[in-house]
Motif scaffolding. Structure first.
Motif, mmCIF file in Angstrom:
data_model
loop_
_atom_site.group_PDB
_atom_site.id
_atom_site.type_symbol
_atom_site.label_atom_id
_atom_site.label_comp_id
_atom_site.label_asym_id
_atom_site.label_seq_id
_atom_site.Cartn_x
_atom_site.Cartn_y
_atom_site.Cartn_z
ATOM 1 N N PHE A 1 0.861 -1.178 0.000
ATOM 2 C CA PHE A 1 0.000 0.000 0.000
ATOM 3 C C PHE A 1 0.904 1.237 0.000
ATOM 4 O O PHE A 1 1.725 1.406 0.905
ATOM 5 C CB PHE A 1 -0.919 0.009 1.218
ATOM 6 C CG PHE A 1 -1.864 -1.166 1.254
ATOM 7 C CD1 PHE A 1 -3.093 -1.109 0.622
ATOM 8 C CD2 PHE A 1 -1.513 -2.344 1.915
ATOM 9 C CE1 PHE A 1 -3.959 -2.199 0.641
ATOM 10 C CE2 PHE A 1 -2.365 -3.433 1.941
ATOM 11 C CZ PHE A 1 -3.591 -3.357 1.304
ATOM 12 N N VAL A 2 0.757 2.068 -1.022
ATOM 13 C CA VAL A 2 1.606 3.239 -1.200
ATOM 14 C C VAL A 2 0.807 4.477 -0.819
ATOM 15 O O VAL A 2 -0.249 4.746 -1.407
ATOM 16 C CB VAL A 2 2.089 3.361 -2.658
ATOM 17 C CG1 VAL A 2 3.026 4.546 -2.819
ATOM 18 C CG2 VAL A 2 2.779 2.071 -3.099
ATOM 19 N N VAL A 3 1.293 5.224 0.184
ATOM 20 C CA VAL A 3 0.576 6.409 0.648
ATOM 21 C C VAL A 3 1.516 7.609 0.618
ATOM 22 O O VAL A 3 2.731 7.480 0.766
ATOM 23 C CB VAL A 3 0.007 6.218 2.074
ATOM 24 C CG1 VAL A 3 -0.943 5.044 2.114
ATOM 25 C CG2 VAL A 3 1.122 6.002 3.087
ATOM 26 N N GLY A 4 0.925 8.779 0.418
ATOM 27 C CA GLY A 4 1.707 10.008 0.367
ATOM 28 C C GLY A 4 0.833 11.154 -0.100
ATOM 29 O O GLY A 4 -0.270 10.937 -0.620
ATOM 30 N N PRO A 5 1.287 12.390 0.047
ATOM 31 C CA PRO A 5 0.502 13.545 -0.392
ATOM 32 C C PRO A 5 0.444 13.621 -1.909
ATOM 33 O O PRO A 5 1.141 12.888 -2.626
ATOM 34 C CB PRO A 5 1.274 14.737 0.196
ATOM 35 C CG PRO A 5 2.677 14.242 0.316
ATOM 36 C CD PRO A 5 2.571 12.781 0.649
ATOM 37 N N ASN A 6 -0.389 14.515 -2.416
ATOM 38 C CA ASN A 6 -0.465 14.730 -3.854
ATOM 39 C C ASN A 6 0.900 15.146 -4.391
ATOM 40 O O ASN A 6 1.636 15.904 -3.751
ATOM 41 C CB ASN A 6 -1.490 15.823 -4.172
ATOM 42 C CG ASN A 6 -2.909 15.380 -3.844
ATOM 43 O OD1 ASN A 6 -3.259 14.231 -4.057
ATOM 44 N ND2 ASN A 6 -3.711 16.291 -3.321
ATOM 45 N N ALA A 7 1.218 14.640 -5.592
ATOM 46 C CA ALA A 7 2.463 14.977 -6.302
ATOM 47 C C ALA A 7 3.710 14.437 -5.609
ATOM 48 O O ALA A 7 4.818 14.845 -5.936
ATOM 49 C CB ALA A 7 2.593 16.487 -6.498
ATOM 50 N N ALA A 8 3.539 13.516 -4.665
ATOM 51 C CA ALA A 8 4.709 12.911 -4.015
ATOM 52 C C ALA A 8 5.362 11.861 -4.904
ATOM 53 O O ALA A 8 6.540 11.551 -4.729
ATOM 54 C CB ALA A 8 4.307 12.281 -2.684
ATOM 55 N N GLY A 9 4.598 11.293 -5.849
ATOM 56 C CA GLY A 9 5.170 10.302 -6.755
ATOM 57 C C GLY A 9 4.566 8.918 -6.645
ATOM 58 O O GLY A 9 5.177 7.946 -7.090
ATOM 59 N N LYS A 10 3.357 8.801 -6.094
ATOM 60 C CA LYS A 10 2.737 7.483 -5.973
ATOM 61 C C LYS A 10 2.550 6.839 -7.350
ATOM 62 O O LYS A 10 2.888 5.668 -7.553
ATOM 63 C CB LYS A 10 1.395 7.595 -5.239
ATOM 64 C CG LYS A 10 1.512 8.071 -3.793
ATOM 65 C CD LYS A 10 0.198 8.044 -3.071
ATOM 66 C CE LYS A 10 -0.828 8.977 -3.660
ATOM 67 N NZ LYS A 10 -0.405 10.404 -3.603
ATOM 68 N N SER A 11 2.004 7.604 -8.283
ATOM 69 C CA SER A 11 1.808 7.078 -9.638
ATOM 70 C C SER A 11 3.151 6.765 -10.304
ATOM 71 O O SER A 11 3.289 5.759 -11.011
ATOM 72 C CB SER A 11 1.024 8.079 -10.494
ATOM 73 O OG SER A 11 -0.272 8.289 -9.976
ATOM 74 N N ASN A 12 4.133 7.620 -10.076
ATOM 75 C CA ASN A 12 5.448 7.401 -10.689
ATOM 76 C C ASN A 12 6.138 6.168 -10.119
ATOM 77 O O ASN A 12 6.903 5.500 -10.823
ATOM 78 C CB ASN A 12 6.335 8.634 -10.481
ATOM 79 C CG ASN A 12 5.889 9.802 -11.340
ATOM 80 O OD1 ASN A 12 5.218 9.614 -12.349
ATOM 81 N ND2 ASN A 12 6.251 11.005 -10.929
ATOM 82 N N LEU A 13 5.878 5.870 -8.848
ATOM 83 C CA LEU A 13 6.460 4.664 -8.265
ATOM 84 C C LEU A 13 5.845 3.421 -8.910
ATOM 85 O O LEU A 13 6.560 2.485 -9.288
ATOM 86 C CB LEU A 13 6.235 4.647 -6.753
ATOM 87 C CG LEU A 13 7.027 3.582 -5.990
ATOM 88 C CD1 LEU A 13 8.510 3.936 -5.966
ATOM 89 C CD2 LEU A 13 6.501 3.424 -4.570
ATOM 90 N N LEU A 14 4.527 3.416 -9.058
ATOM 91 C CA LEU A 14 3.880 2.284 -9.715
ATOM 92 C C LEU A 14 4.291 2.189 -11.178
ATOM 93 O O LEU A 14 4.360 1.089 -11.749
ATOM 94 C CB LEU A 14 2.360 2.402 -9.610
ATOM 95 C CG LEU A 14 1.736 2.306 -8.207
ATOM 96 C CD1 LEU A 14 0.224 2.329 -8.309
ATOM 97 C CD2 LEU A 14 2.196 1.064 -7.476
ATOM 98 N N ASP A 15 4.587 3.333 -11.790
ATOM 99 C CA ASP A 15 4.931 3.336 -13.212
ATOM 100 C C ASP A 15 6.246 2.620 -13.504
ATOM 101 O O ASP A 15 6.495 2.214 -14.636
ATOM 102 C CB ASP A 15 4.999 4.779 -13.728
ATOM 103 C CG ASP A 15 5.093 4.844 -15.248
ATOM 104 O OD1 ASP A 15 4.301 4.148 -15.919
ATOM 105 O OD2 ASP A 15 5.970 5.565 -15.764
ATOM 106 N N VAL A 16 7.086 2.450 -12.502
ATOM 107 C CA VAL A 16 8.322 1.678 -12.705
ATOM 108 C C VAL A 16 7.991 0.276 -13.193
ATOM 109 O O VAL A 16 8.623 -0.248 -14.124
ATOM 110 C CB VAL A 16 9.127 1.601 -11.389
ATOM 111 C CG1 VAL A 16 10.303 0.643 -11.536
ATOM 112 C CG2 VAL A 16 9.615 2.973 -10.983
#
Length: 381
Positions: A26-41
């Motif tokens: 489960f990946v949590v963080g504020p907006n623009a922290a990079g949650k989508s970018n982490l999954l994009d790897v």
């Protein structure tokens, strides 16, 4: 089959990441922290490995190297993606470092593969040095070059990502079709059902029945789901809603609510395929009472296949399940030198709160909340 560890250098928001990965993440963080970018790897590796993909397309699909490389890189040029995997009880590791040449063409700077700590591939090799043009491709994407580690290529090609956009399900003509490529936003969702009806009709009926049973928790009046083609042959999903007039409540997908379509797509994705499943904010458009049960529902649905789930979320309700452990939660915290990634279990104060009975969502989300969110109140002044 699952990812066990992720190491990144200079990937988008992240200068350095070294994170262990469990069967659920489960990946949590504020907006623009990079949650989508982490999954994009993981999508990036999938795009390289799948038969219709490749390294060049995967980089260009993301806007080129300058869009991928972290702005916090401080002059260091190579982007590094390094993943450890458990595939059929063998320990695999794949490492890729890449940059661009003087013509701004993506090039492989390093590619290595290990199996059970034995090094199977190391590039650049003598052939690459004699012919630098070879570095425009990875060996991962080449059938004639990946024989010794084809298990890795096949595993990565099975990664799936889902972020259903209800309007695309309702209006699939908006979707730019690519033969054989599943649309993560739902533009080909009905086409997926139609293909299964043609190839495995009994499997489709079984899945729709299971999905309908689960959907009735959120939409109690939905009695039946059915796939049906219109006069022109286009597939449509029909739902029978309870009504005082018998058989008068049939509705097509264009009449389904956003929440119904998103939950339907989520349930389908969880049942479809053995590879890791990436989910972005599955709580969107759903009632809190439903969201609270998403985590255990997904875990139960994938229990037999042991399919790995990697989920980004802002929802305390989704994280309220007592079965979620602190080792399953990654916290993203933006800093002036890029986003830091830590495991919740590494934070003593979070462990203390959990031991005191505080739900996971309440323990972790305040620690990744924007520091001055209350300043939004000034907007109306």
């Amino acid at each position: 089959m699952r990812f066990q560890r992720l190491v990144l250098q200079r990937w988008r928001n992240f200068v350095r990441v070294d994170a262990p990965l469990r069967e659920r993440v489960f990946v949590v963080g504020p907006n623009a922290a990079g949650k989508s970018n982490l999954l994009d790897v993981f999508r990036f590796l999938r795009d390289i490995a799948e038969p219709r993909g490749g390294f060049q397309e995967a980089v260009q699909k993301r806007g080129g190297l300058l869009r991928i490389r972290s702005l916090h890189a401080h002059g260091l040029t190579d982007v590094v993606v390094d993943v450890a995997m458990d595939i059929d009880r063998a320990a695999w590791r794949y490492r890729l470092a890449f940059s661009q040449d003087n013509a701004r063409r993506p090039v492989v700077k390093e590619e290595k593969v290990w199996k059970n700590e034995e090094l199977l591939l190391e590039r650049p090799d003598a052939d690459d040095r004699n012919d630098p043009g070879r570095l425009g491709q990875t060996h991962l994407e080449q059938v004639n070059a990946n024989r010794a580690f084809r298990d890795v290529a096949e595993f990565l090609a099975q990664v799936r990502y889902l972020h259903i956009v209800p309007q695309l399900v309702r209006e699939p003509e908006r979707y730019a079709r690519r033969n054989g490529v599943v649309d993560p936003y739902g533009g080909d969702f009905l086409a997926q059902l139609a293909r299964m009806e043609k190839e495995r009709k009994r499997t489709l009926s079984s899945r729709l029945r299971r999905i309908n049973e689960a959907l009735r928790v959120a939409v109690p009046q939905l009695r039946e789901l059915r796939l049906q083609r219109d006069e022109s042959g286009h597939p449509h999903l029909l739902g029978l809603y309870e009504h005082w007039r018998p058989n008068a409540g049939w509705q097509t997908e264009d009449q389904f609510s956003d929440g119904t379509l998103r939950l339907l797509g989520l349930l389908w994705a969880v049942l479809d395929g053995p590879g890791p499943l990436l989910l972005e904010e599955p709580e969107l458009s759903l009632h809190d009472a439903v969201v609270r049960h998403l985590a255990p529902m997904m875990w139960k649905a994938t229990r037999k296949s042991r399919r790995q789930l990697l989920v980004s979320t802002h929802s305390a309700s989704l994280l309220s399940d007592a079965g979620i452990g602190p080792e399953e939660v990654l916290l993203l915290r933006p800093t002036r030198e890029g986003t830091e990634v830590t495991v919740a279990a590494e934070h003593q104060e979070i462990r203390a709160l959990l031991e005191g009975g505080v739900p996971m969502g309440e323990a972790v989300l305040p620690r990744v909340a924007p520091a001055e969110a209350q300043l939004l109140l000034r907007f109306s002044e």
